[in-house]
Structure formats: C-alpha cells, structure tokens
Design an enzyme around this catalytic site. Structure first.
Site, mmCIF file in Angstrom:
data_model
loop_
_atom_site.group_PDB
_atom_site.id
_atom_site.type_symbol
_atom_site.label_atom_id
_atom_site.label_comp_id
_atom_site.label_asym_id
_atom_site.label_seq_id
_atom_site.Cartn_x
_atom_site.Cartn_y
_atom_site.Cartn_z
ATOM 1 C CG HIS A 1 -1.700 -1.392 1.470
ATOM 2 N ND1 HIS A 1 -2.976 -1.626 0.880
ATOM 3 C CD2 HIS A 1 -1.445 -2.306 2.120
ATOM 4 C CE1 HIS A 1 -3.145 -2.651 1.127
ATOM 5 N NE2 HIS A 1 -2.567 -3.259 1.735
ATOM 6 C CB SER B 1 17.047 19.526 -13.420
ATOM 7 O OG SER B 1 16.528 21.019 -13.748
#
Length: 445
Positions: free
Chosen positions: A117, A247
C-alpha cells in the site's frame, strides 16, 4: 527463396531453369524508382513490383505471380519478419535476465524496507525485490518464445485461401498443391503452414505477438516505476554519468531519465495491444483491407518500441547503484515499530506479562510516532524502551532483536533457489548468444 526448375518440374509445372536463374539474378537489382512510379499509376504496391520485376526479367515475366495473390507476398513476408523480429528481441531480453540475476544474487541478503500500500511493511532484501522483476521477465520470455514457436507460414493458399488457383495449375491434383505448400514453407524456414486461411493469415496471429510484447511493456513499466520510487528515496539508482545533467534549472537533481524513458516507451507498447485486438475483430469474412495501413504502423512500432525499451533497460541493469547506508538509515526509522512484537516475546520469555508489556509498548510507540509525525524528529522508540526500567531484563538482547537480518525470513535462500531452478534453465537456451548481446550498452541521448 531458391526453388530450381527441376523441383517445379517434379510437381508438373512448366518452369525452366533459365526463368528461375533470371529471377534469382534480379533479387538484389530492384528498380525502386520505377516501382514507385508504377504504384502511382496502378495504386497497388504488389502489382507495381510485379511489373517492375517483369521489366527486369522478360523471360520469366509470364510466370511471375502465377496463381498467387498479394497476400501470398505480403503476409508470408510479414510472418518471416515477425519471426526474425522475435529472434532479435528474445536474446536482448535474455541479456537483461542474466544481468538482473547477477544483481539479485549479489544483494540477496541485503535487508531493505518492504512496502505494501506504499507504506513500510516487513523487511525484504534488495535481491529478493529484484527477483520479483525477474519473475515477470521470465513470464515475458515464455510468452514471446511461445508466440515465436507458434508462428506458421501462410504458404500458397490463393485468393480466398481455398488454393483453387493452384489446384487449376496442377490440373486438379490436390496432393501436388499440398506438396508445393509444404515445399515453399520449408524453404522459408518454417516447419509448418496454416492448413486453413482466408485471403490473409488470421490477424489473431498479430494479436498474439503484440499481446506478448504489450505484456513485456507492462513488466518494464512496473520495474522502472519501482526504480524511480527507489531513486526518490536515494536507496537505489539507475546509472548517472559524471557529466550528466539532471535538470536545466536545478543542478543538484539526478533525474532517473532512463527509467522514465522506459516507462514512456512501455506505455506506448501497452496501448498497441488494443489496436491489434480491434484490427482482428473487424476482419469481415475472408478479409477486409482496413487492416493494411494499420498493421504497417502497429507491427513496426511494437517491435521498434520493444527494442528501444529493452536496450535502455539493459543499460539500466548494467549500472544499477545501491546505497546500503541510506537503506540502513531508512530501516532504522521503521524497524523499531516492526520489532515491537519481538520485544514483547522476549519480555514474556524473561517472565513478563504479555498484556502489561503490550500496553507499555503501545504507549511508547505512540509517543515515538508523535515525535516523528508532529515534530519531524527521528524515531526514538528504542531510546524510550531503554529508559523504561520495566524492560531492563531484555536490554542486553535489544541489539540482537533489532538486527535487520533477522527480519528477512528466507529471502536470501529464495533468491538462490529461484535463480538455480527457474532463471538458469531459461538462460541456458541463450548460451550461444548471451555474450554478444550482453556487451555494455551506451546510450547516446
């Protein structure tokens, strides 16, 4: 494909060695410009090439395409291409399985947080998690191998698959028609041909192949999504080169661009399954032509996409980086909670009351949880246990109780058994090609 006039003569057709020799001599001398011009006029790709070949081979012109239909050319060619394409992809997949199995074996005993989960769960190991990826890849190898081995040649079937034209050529001798069908299939490298077809081989064949490729896409997406999650936790990373820029705006970033690329390609590959399914579904009666333009895109894209994804994934697997200290720190934040049951059991064995111990652990756990969630501090449950005199009888055992290696069950043994019993037998199929396809992959962009 080389069939001598003698072989044709054995089946009773009047085709000379000179005609065959003329055709063989023109195989690599194709006037593509003429074919393109003819296609503009006749609006038919196969007939444009038939006429182009006839121009080059005037002696053989009367027998070119005799008894055949366009799908004799196109479909049989596609089946050869599908087979050859799978023969390219399968060794690439085997190389990834081989690389990943080495990684799994190396890290089979290194504990790492398991997640269910997307919440921390019992520990697993780095190698055991990799074995889950491997298990899916083995299923893909099985599916692709099955699709490849199930391929059959269309052979010589005529315009609606009844072989009527060939039966006429052989003056009603069905045995000779069937012999020709087998001979052509054998010469194309196929053990068998479809006994029944319409004008085309069933597009269910394309669906089976693309279904296997789409399944591979799902595996790649799942695996590379896992790597992206692990990279965000700084536990495991794909290769990142010294001069690589993550980036343009944030120089510190180490974006997992290879895994992201694999996910992007895999998503496209997955979508092609529905395309192939819909194409098969709308093939009316013996065939319609609305499959043609679609298949020329879909078949090519599925194989090219799978090839690009596999090459990128191999590059990832060849350079996976593991950060054990980061992994250990992440474990240390969660293990105290996971160890509470073990602490209770140790206290009971030391003479404590299970219910009293459970309540004390519950209170201390909530206090430690508040430190983490409300104040952003480290998990201090073990310090709280050490400070509580109630737990004095087991303080000397705490280090052993908190040993992460005692929380991984049989994970290391499972990995060893899995590699020996399931992975290695598959890799043995590719022992002659594995070295060639396992060379380091360099991504230029």
């Amino acid at each position: 494909m080389k069939i001598s006039g003698v072989q044709y003569a054995e089946l009773g057709l009047d085709i000379s060695d000179a005609q065959i020799a003329e055709l063989e001599g023109a195989v690599h001398d194709i006037d593509f410009a003429l074919a393109a011009d003819l296609e503009k006029k006749v609006r038919h790709d196969v007939m444009a090439h038939v006429h182009t070949l006839a121009e080059k081979c005037p002696l053989a012109a009367p027998i070119i395409h005799l008894g055949a239909t366009s799908c004799y050319v196109g479909d049989n060619t596609d089946l050869i291409v599908l087979r050859n394409g799978l023969d390219i992809l399968l060794p690439r997949l085997a190389a990834i399985i081989n690389q990943l199995s080495q990684f799994a074996n190396e890290y089979k005993s290194l504990p790492i947080l398991g997640f269910t989960h997307m919440q921390p769960a019992q520990l697993t190991t780095v190698g055991k998690r990799a074995s889950l990826w491997l298990s899916d890849l083995l299923m893909d190898e099985r599916a692709l191998s099955r699709a490849r081995n199930d391929l059959r040649f269309r052979g010589v079937k005529g315009t609606t698959g009844t072989q009527a034209s060939f039966l006429q050529l052989f003056k009603g001798d069905g045995a000779k028609v069937r012999a020709l069908d087998k001979k052509v299939s054998d010469l194309a490298g196929f053990d068998s041909s479809f006994i029944v077809t319409g004008q085309t081989y069933s597009r269910k064949v394309d669906l089976e192949v693309i279904s296997a490729l789409a399944g591979l896409g799902a595996t790649i997406h799942k695996m590379c999504s896992d790597i992206r999650i692990l990279a965000s936790r700084k536990e495991i990373e794909e290769p990142f080169e010294t001069s690589q820029i993550g980036s343009s705006a944030m120089p510190y970033k180490r974006n997992p661009m290879r895994s992201e690329r694999c996910c992007a390609l895999a998503r496209h590959l997955i979508t092609l399954h529905s395309n192939a399914a819909n194409t098969h579904a709308v093939q009316w009666l013996e065939r319609t032509l609305d499959d043609s333009a679609n298949r020329r895109i879909t078949l090519a894209e599925s194989f090219l996409t799978a090839d690009a994804a596999l090459l990128t994934l191999l590059n990832i697997c060849q350079g996976l980086v593991v950060y054990p200290k980061v992994i250990a720190r992440c474990i240390s934040q969660e293990l105290p909670f996971m160890a509470t049951e073990n602490i209770i059991m140790a206290m009971v064995q030391a003479g404590g009351d299970r219910q009293i111990c459970h309540e004390k652990i519950r209170v201390l756990s909530h206090e430690a949880g508040a430190q983490v969630k409300q104040h952003g501090k480290d998990n201090d449950l073990i310090d709280r246990v050490k400070s509580d005199s109630y737990f004095a009888p087991i303080i000397p055992q705490l280090e052993k109780i908190l040993d992460a290696s005692t929380f991984i069950g049989r994970a290391p043994e499972q990995v060893t058994e899995f590699i020996e019993e399931e992975v290695n037998p598959v890799l043995s199929k590719y022992k002659d090609t594995l070295d060639a396809v396992s060379k380091p992959v360099l991504l230029t962009i």
